[in-house]
Design an enzyme around this catalytic site. Structure first.
Site, PDB file in Angstrom:
ATOM      1  CB  CYS A 177      -0.945   0.130   1.122  1.00 20.90           C
ATOM      2  SG  CYS A 177      -2.083  -1.419   1.538  1.00 20.90           S
ATOM      3  CG  HIS A 181      -2.006   5.209  -1.250  1.00 18.53           C
ATOM      4  ND1 HIS A 181      -2.913   6.240  -1.708  1.00 18.53           N
ATOM      5  CD2 HIS A 181      -2.570   4.113  -1.855  1.00 18.53           C
ATOM      6  CE1 HIS A 181      -3.733   5.854  -2.671  1.00 18.53           C
ATOM      7  NE2 HIS A 181      -3.586   4.405  -2.603  1.00 18.53           N
ATOM      8  NE  ARG A 225     -10.636   1.601  -3.811  1.00 17.53           N
ATOM      9  CZ  ARG A 225     -10.408   1.942  -5.039  1.00 17.53           C
ATOM     10  NH1 ARG A 225     -10.534   2.855  -5.844  1.00 17.53           N
ATOM     11  NH2 ARG A 225      -9.631   0.748  -5.899  1.00 17.53           N
ATOM     12  CB  CYS A 229      -6.714  -1.099  -3.096  1.00 19.78           C
ATOM     13  SG  CYS A 229      -7.249   0.545  -3.133  1.00 19.78           S
TER      14      CYS A 229
END
Length: 268
Positions: A177, A181, A225, A229
């Site tokens: 992730c 991000h 969501r 992802c």
């Protein structure tokens, strides 16, 4: 430096400048598009459906969900979403809005778990009752601050697990992730990628879910969501309501705490 090289560099510079201007213009247009849609967010219709589902007696026990405890007491929804996930003593689990909702539909209304979760997200021509209910519950926290301090030992454990998952590289692409991000000013194509390790970045991401996704023509919940992802990162796709997805939410909501909810939101 030769004249030819200077000319080539000038052309490259102009090209990069043009690309930056075009990208900036496109992002401005996307922002204006979202602003226009916000006055008539299609998610508002789903929110109304969710309210009806919450209040209508249904299931084998012919009961409504009005006695469902989302963390603030039976039937109390104002601000509940903004304080989830949290630990629930009756299940001895840390639960997010969706896992708690499914628990109530099973325990209060008598639905079977398999039946409730069979259609946990919408498909063309098939709306999801869970998405409608989550949209309604989320709307009850609109304008309130996210408050997930994760003080309970189980909440703290899940926050640590979520942080580990956020940074862990996995899958055939060795992705995490944090690659997308974990820093400021990153994007993929025209999509800005928020830095979810900061309160500002996590706040922008977490405060607007559930959201109506224009590209999908449907409302997405945070479970959907995050699972999507993970799928895009080519990770093994987690099951709906799995601890890994809830743990990620605890970590992100804890980071976003203090941010004002603006839900249902609108995404691309």
């Amino acid at each position: 430096m030769s004249a030819r090289l200077r000319a080539a560099l000038a052309v490259v510079g102009l090209g990069l400048a043009s690309m930056a201007m075009a990208q900036g213009s496109t992002m401005d247009e996307i922002a204006r598009y979202r602003e226009m849609l916000a006055d008539g967010n299609p998610a508002e219709l789903l929110e109304l459906k969710g309210e009806s589902l919450w209040k209508t007696p249904r299931g084998p026990k012919n009961a409504s969900l009005e006695q469902c405890d989302m963390g603030l007491g039976p039937g109390k929804l104002d601000g509940a979403y903004a304080q989830l996930p949290r630990y629930f003593a009756d299940t001895r689990k840390v639960m997010d809005v969706e896992s708690r909702l499914v628990h109530c539909m099973v325990s209060l209304q008598g639905f079977k778990y398999e039946d409730v979760t069979r259609q946990w997200f919408s498909r063309p021509g098939q709306e999801s009752e869970i998405e409608a209910l989550v949209t309604y519950i989320g709307g009850k926290s609109n304008g309130m601050k996210i408050d997930v301090p994760a003080r309970h030992p189980e909440e703290a454990r899940m926050a640590k697990m979520g942080e580990y998952i956020f940074y862990r590289r996995s899958g055939p692409q060795d992705f995490s992730c944090a690659i997308c991000h974990g820093q400021d000013d990153k994007r993929i194509r025209l999509q800005e990628l928020g830095n979810l390790t900061t309160r500002a970045g996590a706040g922008v991401a977490m405060s607007t879910w559930p959201s109506y996704r224009v590209s999908q023509g449907a409302v997405w919940t945070m479970q959907r969501r995050l699972i999507d992802c993970m799928r895009q990162a080519r990770w093994p796709e987690p099951k709906y309501l799995s601890d890994s997805v809830i743990a990620l939410q605890v970590y992100l909501q804890k980071t976003a705490s203090g941010t004002v909810m603006q839900t249902p939101g609108i995404k691309r």
